[in-house]
Design an enzyme around this catalytic site. Structure first.
Site, short mmCIF file in Angstrom:
data_model
loop_
_atom_site.label_atom_id
_atom_site.label_comp_id
_atom_site.label_asym_id
_atom_site.label_seq_id
_atom_site.Cartn_x
_atom_site.Cartn_y
_atom_site.Cartn_z
NE ARG A 118 22.50 -88.01 68.41
CZ ARG A 118 21.68 -88.09 67.37
NH1 ARG A 118 21.72 -87.15 66.43
NH2 ARG A 118 20.83 -89.08 67.26
CE LYS A 140 29.76 -84.65 88.50
NZ LYS A 140 29.67 -84.96 89.94
CD GLU A 182 29.57 -77.66 96.88
OE1 GLU A 182 30.76 -78.00 96.71
OE2 GLU A 182 28.62 -78.45 96.81
CE LYS A 224 32.95 -78.39 89.55
NZ LYS A 224 31.51 -78.23 89.84
CD GLU A 234 31.72 -87.92 89.47
OE1 GLU A 234 31.58 -86.81 90.00
OE2 GLU A 234 30.78 -88.71 89.28
NE ARG A 238 33.21 -83.06 87.53
CZ ARG A 238 32.83 -82.26 86.54
NH1 ARG A 238 33.42 -82.33 85.36
NH2 ARG A 238 31.87 -81.38 86.72
CG ASN A 242 30.59 -86.10 94.06
OD1 ASN A 242 29.67 -85.31 93.90
ND2 ASN A 242 31.11 -86.80 93.06
CG HIS A 245 28.29 -83.38 97.32
ND1 HIS A 245 29.27 -82.68 97.99
CD2 HIS A 245 27.77 -82.50 96.42
CE1 HIS A 245 29.32 -81.45 97.52
NE2 HIS A 245 28.41 -81.31 96.58
CG HIS A 249 23.41 -85.21 96.60
ND1 HIS A 249 24.17 -85.65 95.55
CD2 HIS A 249 23.47 -83.85 96.55
CE1 HIS A 249 24.67 -84.62 94.89
NE2 HIS A 249 24.26 -83.51 95.49
CG HIS A 261 23.75 -78.16 97.30
ND1 HIS A 261 23.59 -79.51 97.07
CD2 HIS A 261 25.07 -77.89 97.11
CE1 HIS A 261 24.77 -80.04 96.74
NE2 HIS A 261 25.68 -79.08 96.76
#
Length: 364
Positions: A118, A140, A182, A224, A234, A238, A242, A245, A249, A261
């Site tokens: 965990r 992330k 990015e 960032k 998020e 946050r 994206n 994206h 994606h 990417h």
């Protein structure tokens, strides 16, 4: 030798940016750690050797694991293999994982660290521009499934991030350019000085030994760091990271993750700009600036990989509906309403989406 730059992410951890930093990794692990698992693709064995040596000098018992390169690493099967290795070596909660590689490796190893017992510590050593400015910073983590990219994951901030710019010297030029997508994103959503640096000398920003790329990397990391410090999980802020994206994606998935990417995100940003213009939020000049900046560093601004605009759009729309930002049947897009001013566009009509897509589905 230029000193390393230290960028603090909230009160959680630091990102070091500089050259020849791998020798410092041993001093960046948790003080109670006894074991470290260094995870890397085969091609980066030399850098993994340097990290291993530094960790051993710090008194740690070091284990190694090779993983596939690129998106093929981010699978549940690879995660299971790493969990099994951790179990066999009796890793405890005070031990540490060390990721050496690009964004796929940092995503994968971060996910394994988040889920083993965990949550155990992870030190990220990104070796690509993309990983330095994006994947390795912010906590992330994730793996891919047949349904889409990064749909399984968690938020798990790293213990430290080491951006050794020397590792970029073996990076192919196409990967440097793709990583800059990015960086450009950071310019449009938060720091216009990034755009000015690229516009003033597109060639200098691709020189992995030069000062311009270092400044761009540091500026994007600061963007960032500020955002994730305020919104780790998020809630909204946050989500601005994206930008580009949602379509990006979808394109990656449609192409079986064969594209870089940054190439897909580059097109995704132009699409987001066209969507904002179609929705009356920004003017044609800001849209054109997207194309000009991205073109100047050799990134694509149109989705020319598919065939048949309508059938391609239908497939991409279906993929976008599975985007993490969607809420039920409601599609949500991060868009601009001005330079460095971000908003959310919720539930745009299919006609509006189609209008924007047509602008990026033919050669400029």
């Amino acid at each position: 030798m230029t000193a390393a730059t230290r960028i603090t992410v909230g009160e959680d951890y630091d990102v070091l940016v500089g050259r020849d930093l791998l020798a410092q990794v041993g001093g960046l692990v948790p003080p109670r750690a006894e074991r470290a698992l260094v995870v890397h693709p085969q091609t980066l064995g030399t850098y993994a050797d340097l990290a291993q040596s530094a960790l051993q000098d710090a008194g740690l018992e070091v284990h190694r694991a090779q993983v596939p390169d690129a998106e093929s690493a981010k699978t549940i099967a690879t995660a299971v293999d790493l969990w099994d290795r951790l179990g066999a070596a009796a890793f405890t909660r005070t031990d540490v994982l060390v990721a050496v590689g690009g964004g796929t490796v940092t995503d994968l190893v971060g996910f394994v660290a988040a889920t083993w017992l965990r949550g155990v510590a992870v030190v990220q050593i990104p070796t690509t521009v993309l990983a330095m400015v994006d994947a390795a910073v912010g906590g992330k983590t994730g793996i891919n499934t047949q349904a889409g990219k990064n749909l399984v994951g968690s938020f798990h901030p790293p213990h430290a991030v080491v951006c050794d710019l020397s590792t970029l010297e073996t990076l192919p030029p196409d990967d440097v350019r793709a990583g800059l997508a990015e960086v450009v994103k950071g310019g449009f959503i938060a720091d216009p000085r990034i755009l000015e640096l690229i516009e003033s000398d597109p060639r200098a920003c691709q020189d992995v030994r030069g000062p311009v790329l270092r400044e761009l990397i540091e500026r994007k990391i600061r963007v960032k760091a500020r955002i994730v410090s305020e919104d780790l999980t998020e809630a909204w802020l946050r989500e601005t990271l994206n930008y580009g994206h949602t379509l990006g994606h979808a394109i990656e998935q449609a192409e079986g993750y064969r594209l870089r990417h940054g190439e897909a995100i580059s097109v995704g940003m132009v699409f987001a700009a066209e969507l904002a213009r179609a929705g009356g939020l920004i003017d044609a000049e800001l849209v054109a600036r997207h194309r000009t900046v991205l073109d100047s560093i050799g990134l694509p601004t149109a989705d020319l990989w598919g065939s048949g605009v309508e059938s391609r759009f239908a497939g991409l729309l279906e993929a976008m509906r599975r985007d993490k930002k969607s809420r039920g049947a409601l599609l949500r897009f991060v868009v601009l309403d001005g330079l460095a001013s971000v908003t959310r566009l919720e539930g745009p009509s299919e006609d509006l989406l189609r209008t924007a897509y047509r602008q990026v589905s033919t050669r400029p």
